[in-house]
Design a protein around this motif. Structure first.
Motif, short mmCIF file in Angstrom:
data_model
loop_
_atom_site.label_atom_id
_atom_site.label_comp_id
_atom_site.label_asym_id
_atom_site.label_seq_id
_atom_site.Cartn_x
_atom_site.Cartn_y
_atom_site.Cartn_z
N ALA B 352 -30.24 -8.91 5.04
CA ALA B 352 -30.50 -8.30 3.59
C ALA B 352 -29.71 -9.31 2.48
O ALA B 352 -28.47 -9.93 2.96
N LEU B 353 -30.35 -9.39 1.29
CA LEU B 353 -29.48 -10.18 0.15
C LEU B 353 -28.90 -9.11 -0.60
O LEU B 353 -29.30 -8.10 -0.94
N THR B 354 -27.49 -9.40 -0.86
CA THR B 354 -26.66 -8.35 -1.51
C THR B 354 -26.66 -8.88 -3.05
O THR B 354 -26.05 -9.92 -3.30
N VAL B 355 -26.87 -8.07 -3.97
CA VAL B 355 -26.79 -8.43 -5.11
C VAL B 355 -25.69 -7.55 -6.06
O VAL B 355 -26.00 -6.15 -6.02
N HIS B 356 -24.72 -7.98 -6.53
CA HIS B 356 -23.75 -7.17 -7.47
C HIS B 356 -23.92 -7.15 -8.74
O HIS B 356 -24.57 -8.22 -9.30
N SER B 357 -23.62 -6.14 -9.59
CA SER B 357 -23.79 -6.24 -11.02
C SER B 357 -22.52 -6.42 -11.60
O SER B 357 -21.43 -5.67 -11.21
N PHE B 358 -22.46 -7.19 -12.84
CA PHE B 358 -21.17 -7.49 -13.31
C PHE B 358 -20.81 -6.22 -14.41
O PHE B 358 -19.40 -6.03 -14.10
N SER B 359 -21.78 -5.39 -15.01
CA SER B 359 -21.35 -4.56 -15.77
C SER B 359 -20.69 -3.37 -14.90
O SER B 359 -19.92 -2.66 -15.12
N GLY B 388 -28.20 -4.05 -6.25
CA GLY B 388 -29.52 -3.70 -5.49
C GLY B 388 -29.48 -4.73 -4.19
O GLY B 388 -28.57 -5.30 -3.91
N THR B 389 -30.49 -4.44 -3.25
CA THR B 389 -30.43 -5.18 -2.09
C THR B 389 -31.86 -5.90 -2.04
O THR B 389 -33.11 -5.02 -2.16
N VAL B 390 -32.09 -7.06 -1.70
CA VAL B 390 -33.40 -7.55 -1.33
C VAL B 390 -33.78 -7.39 -0.04
O VAL B 390 -32.92 -8.04 0.78
N GLU B 391 -34.36 -6.49 0.57
CA GLU B 391 -34.53 -6.00 2.13
C GLU B 391 -35.59 -6.99 2.68
O GLU B 391 -36.54 -7.35 2.16
N GLN B 392 -35.07 -7.20 3.77
CA GLN B 392 -35.75 -8.18 5.02
C GLN B 392 -36.36 -9.34 4.23
O GLN B 392 -37.48 -9.75 4.33
N GLU B 417 -37.20 -21.12 4.99
CA GLU B 417 -38.20 -21.01 3.96
C GLU B 417 -37.61 -20.79 2.57
O GLU B 417 -36.21 -20.53 2.62
N VAL B 418 -38.13 -20.81 1.70
CA VAL B 418 -37.73 -20.69 0.24
C VAL B 418 -38.26 -19.36 0.04
O VAL B 418 -39.58 -19.23 0.04
N VAL B 419 -37.48 -18.22 -0.42
CA VAL B 419 -38.50 -16.94 -0.82
C VAL B 419 -38.09 -16.77 -2.54
O VAL B 419 -36.81 -16.75 -3.05
N LYS B 420 -39.11 -16.35 -2.98
CA LYS B 420 -39.08 -15.89 -4.29
C LYS B 420 -39.07 -14.48 -4.55
O LYS B 420 -39.85 -14.02 -4.09
N TRP B 421 -37.95 -13.96 -5.38
CA TRP B 421 -37.77 -12.55 -5.49
C TRP B 421 -37.52 -12.16 -6.76
O TRP B 421 -37.27 -13.07 -7.81
N LYS B 422 -37.83 -11.07 -7.37
CA LYS B 422 -37.51 -10.65 -8.75
C LYS B 422 -36.38 -9.99 -8.90
O LYS B 422 -35.87 -9.04 -7.93
N LEU B 423 -35.73 -10.43 -9.90
CA LEU B 423 -34.21 -9.68 -10.48
C LEU B 423 -34.60 -8.39 -10.86
O LEU B 423 -35.56 -8.14 -11.49
N GLY B 424 -33.90 -7.21 -10.33
CA GLY B 424 -34.04 -5.88 -11.06
C GLY B 424 -34.78 -5.03 -10.08
O GLY B 424 -34.71 -4.17 -9.97
N THR B 425 -36.16 -5.69 -9.47
CA THR B 425 -37.03 -4.91 -8.60
C THR B 425 -36.60 -5.35 -7.03
O THR B 425 -36.93 -4.55 -6.39
N TRP B 426 -36.01 -6.33 -6.99
CA TRP B 426 -35.64 -6.60 -5.66
C TRP B 426 -36.69 -7.06 -4.98
O TRP B 426 -36.67 -7.10 -3.58
N GLU B 427 -37.94 -7.23 -5.40
CA GLU B 427 -39.03 -7.13 -4.42
C GLU B 427 -39.40 -8.71 -4.16
O GLU B 427 -39.16 -9.51 -5.05
N VAL B 428 -39.78 -8.94 -3.05
CA VAL B 428 -40.10 -10.49 -2.61
C VAL B 428 -41.43 -10.79 -3.23
O VAL B 428 -42.62 -10.20 -3.03
#
Lengths: 190, 654
Positions: B352-359, B388-392, B417-428
């Motif tokens: 999974a991709l791990t996304v940290h929040s600065f605030s 959030g986490t971008v799962e799989q 591959e290149v994968v496009k995903w949305k910041l905030g909703t973490w959906e692919v």
């Protein structure tokens, strides 16, 4: 002051921008010169249109044996004097306000202009015909004289010769003095 | 979990689809009726210019390549860290100093991550920086001359990999060490790595006027591997984020021993705080020895200054300077979104991709929400900074860039591959295969507040069968995707030089108007410049002979030289007198043990020739300059050592 006098004075003063703006321009266009090479001719000098143009024209021309563009010419000493004298004369005539003087000035500058153009032609002729016999590239019977006015094909180049800003302003000025003559005639008859 | 084998098979099928039918490809994307063929969208008609410049790392070639996008056409390879015989880089007397280091002259480098200078978080198109990984250095390349203007060596560093990224006003270009080493270097047992080796993160101040670099300070860190980094921006301006691996502090069989911890860290370095500590005198001045090489555009000559000390801040002793954010599985990429809120950690062994929040990070720091500490540096609780986490999303995530429209694009090395995903909703949102094993990707301005989200370039590690084969070593490549629609579309494959580690893209309009046309002869301050043919001369100083030579279409001056003797050291100082766009001249001398010179209009360069044989030896112009280029040649007469022939030089017998 009458309208004709103002026209006469302003018209003759419009010769003065020639001290800062170019009178004429010769430019050379070719596919490998997407920005044309150009010489701006002032009443006191020849100058690069874009930095390095004169050197680059000299380099190209030396292959066919043409001379370098002159840095000094007697014309560059004479022209400023003629322009100053004619401007002063025009302003004086304007203050006097005599329509015959207006016409005299117009005719005089016309004659001087023709002499100037003839002189320019003579220089261009020499520039285009007087070739170094040791030139690397020779095209028998070809001369490289730029057009007096207009556009001409010279080998791979298209040469353009047209007035520039200083020249156009001068022409406007000259025709204002002719206008001064006609307005003065109207003013006198009225 | 998605069946990855099925996915690979699907990728291959898709590849076949690309090859056999591009219509089918665009048809399968939801780009609507306006969709045109891929070829059309990457086609730049003859005579027209590309919309973007792309500065693509030359990898192990040590250089930087300049491409146009969307055409993928190569314009120039700028020599940076490796000698280049074509441009005499490292061969002529003027540029040898650029490749000087504390280890002496080094003819090769491994270039990695180019980054373009910024003002207020936006690309300003002034300079591009690039790091050398092997013998740690940072170079600054002028985007007016497209030449390397400056190279600074980084002391206390090894494997200069988490570099060379700029802060949003180019206050600093930052260089982090991948390999920790003994600091200062000393003779010690490798087995004593743990606790004794250290990592240095260097903050290099950039002079806003001339770009000159100076190592302002280094932050001394625990002996981890600092892999990649990116600056905070907007709200997180003032922070810099570094991914780490080998928090195990292993020193052998790293592929196993550095992969044991479930989580490594993203190190958040507060460089504004560091500036305060510097101001307060909380630094140590360490003796050091590193080269600072500057190329002077007016003398066309580089000089080397050896610097002898560096200021060091110890992260274990200075509270508030560094925090660790736990990030799963040896994170590689560490990328900050345009708003500065999200820090994406690509755990390269994670699913999974791990996304940290600065605030959230700021809050966790304020609340002292720590789960421990490492060498005096607080470790923030994993959940406290997690946005959030971008799962799989795929296998083997490496790098992420942003389009400025709320989307992120991440490369996956293993699943290619290149994968496009949305910041905030973490959906692919979308995924597209690459050919093959993509490393970095680049969106012009993707490391800034304002990305130009029209294209993404994917840079591949291998190409296998993708191009005509060229023996065992095949081409490197990049791939261009149109990302203006909801779905990405592959529109172009193009070969690249070296290994394209990373690239920096910039709208052409920001750079094109400043591109220099030629050097003004009157501004040439080279000590051996000859500014007119009348000033050419040959001067003997013992066994050294200095030839002051000029070149102009289509001759050298002088072109006949006599009085040279076997055993002389002959310096050809050659000035190109041209003042026209695109009229370089070259010069090469038979038997000279060096490269040609390729001299731009208005420039002076020098090569040295040591004749070993009696005779009359020709030299000639190597760049087809004019109709009489073939006539642009000359002769040097070389006489025996004891000869009495006097030094003479002529052009056309004069």
């Amino acid at each position: 002051m009458k309208k004709s006098q103002i026209l006469m004075i302003v018209g003759s003063l419009l010769l003065l921008p020639l001290f800062v703006l170019p009178l004429w321009n010769i430019s050379l266009e070719a596919p490998q010169y997407p920005t044309a090479l150009g010489i701006d001719i002032y009443i006191t000098k020849m100058a690069d249109h874009n930095e390095g143009d004169i050197q680059n024209i000299n380099i190209l021309n030396h292959y066919v044996g043409m001379q370098k563009l002159p840095e000094k010419m007697k014309e560059f000493e004479l022209f400023p004097i003629v322009i100053i004298v004619m401007t002063i004369l025009g302003v004086i005539f304007g203050f006097i306000g005599n329509k015959k003087l207006f016409l005299t000035w117009f005719v005089l500058i016309g004659i001087l202009g023709c002499i100037g153009m003839y002189d320019f032609y003579l220089w261009e002729y020499d520039y285009g015909h007087n070739l170094n016999p040791k030139a690397a590239i020779k095209f028998p019977g070809t001369a490289y004289q730029p057009p007096l006015i207009g556009t001409k094909e010279i080998l791979n180049f298209k040469a353009h010769s047209y007035p520039m800003s200083g020249g156009y302003i001068m022409f406007i000025g000259i025709f204002m003095t002719l206008g001064a003559y006609f307005v003065a005639r109207k003013e006198n008859s009225g | 979990m998605r069946n990855s084998y099925k996915y690979v098979a699907l990728s291959l099928l898709l590849a076949a689809a690309f090859i056999f039918s591009s219509c089918q490809q665009s048809g399968s994307n939801n780009s609507g009726a306006l969709s045109s063929s891929a070829a059309e969208r990457s086609f730049v008609p003859p005579g027209e210019h590309d919309e973007f410049y792309a500065f693509v790392s030359g990898g192990f070639s040590g250089q930087l390549a300049v491409y146009g996008l969307p055409s993928g056409r190569l314009f120039k390879v700028i020599p940076v860290f490796s000698v280049d015989a074509e441009k005499a880089w490292g061969f002529n007397e003027e540029t040898k100093a650029m490749l000087q280091t504390s280890h002496g002259f080094i003819p090769w480098g491994d270039s990695h991550h180019p980054d373009i200078s910024q003002t207020k978080g936006k690309l300003d198109g002034r300079w591009v920086f690039i790091n050398e990984n092997n013998t740690p250095r940072i170079a600054r390349i002028s985007l007016s001359t497209f030449e390397t203007d400056e190279i600074i060596e980084i002391p206390n560093s090894a494997g200069n990999h988490s570099s060379s990224f700029v802060t949003e006003n180019t206050e600093y270009v930052v260089a982090g060490t991948r390999f920790s080493v003994p600091i200062p270097q000393r003779d010690m047992s490798i087995a004593d790595y743990k606790g004794n080796f250290k990592g240095a993160l260097s903050f290099i101040k950039v002079d806003p006027k001339n770009g000159h670099m100076n190592i302002e300070f280094q932050v001394l860190m625990p002996g981890f591997d600092y892999d990649l980094s990116h600056p905070g921006r907007g709200k997180s301006h003032g922070w810099f984020f570094f991914s780490t691996y080998n928090t195990e502090e292993a020193n052998t069989l790293m592929e196993v021993n550095a992969s044991q911890n479930d989580k490594d860290f993203i190190a958040a370095v507060n460089w504004k705080k560091a500036e305060e500590y510097i101001k307060a005198g909380k630094f140590k001045t360490m003796p050091a020895n590193y080269a600072h090489n500057i190329y002077d555009e007016s003398t066309h000559t580089a000089t080397t200054t050896m610097k002898k000390e560096v200021r060091v801040l110890d992260s274990s002793e200075l509270p508030g300077l560094v925090y660790f954010m736990p990030t799963p599985k040896s994170p590689h990429g560490c990328d900050v979104d345009p708003s500065g809120e999200y820090i994406v950690g690509s755990g390269k062994l994670a699913a999974a991709l791990t996304v940290h929040s600065f605030s959230k990070m700021e809050k966790a720091i304020a609340d002292k929400n720590f789960s421990g500490e490492a060498y005096g540096i607080p470790i923030l609780s994993f959940d406290a900074t997690l946005a959030g986490t971008v799962e799989q999303p795929g296998l083997g995530p490496l790098h992420t860039e942003f389009d400025g429209k709320g989307n992120a694009y991440t490369t996956f090395f293993i699943s290619s591959e290149v994968v496009k995903w949305k910041l905030g909703t973490w959906e692919v949102v979308d995924r597209k295969p690459t050919y093959y094993s993509v490393g970095h990707l680049m969106i012009p301005g993707g490391n800034s507040r304002e990305p130009y989200g029209k294209y993404v370039v994917a840079m591949n590690k291998i190409t296998k069968d993708r191009y005509l084969p060229t023996g065992p070593e095949v081409t490197q490549s990049a791939q261009l995707y149109d990302i203006s629609g909801e779905k990405m579309e592959l529109i172009l494959d193009f070969p690249t030089i070296g290994e394209p580690h990373y690239a920096a893209g910039c709208p052409a309009d920001l750079i094109k108007p400043n591109s220099k046309k030629f050097y003004r002869l009157e501004d040439n301050n080279h000590p051996y410049a000859t500014k007119s043919e009348s000033k050419t001369k040959v001067v003997r100083e013992g066994r050294d002979v200095h030839i002051y030579m000029t070149m102009i279409r289509s001759h050298f001056a002088p072109d006949n030289i006599e009085g040279i003797k076997v055993g002389d050291r002959v310096y050809f100082h050659v000035t190109n007198l041209e003042q026209d766009y695109d009229v370089p001249h070259g010069i090469s001398m038979i038997g000279a043990n060096t490269s040609e010179l390729l001299i731009m209009p208005g420039q002076t360069e020098t090569f040295v020739w040591q004749p070993t044989k009696v005779g009359v030896w020709p030299f000639y112009c190597t760049d087809f300059c004019s109709a009489l280029h073939q006539e642009m040649q000359g002769y040097v007469r070389v006489s025996p050592r004891n000869s009495n022939i006097k030094l003479s030089w002529t052009l056309d017998g004069e």
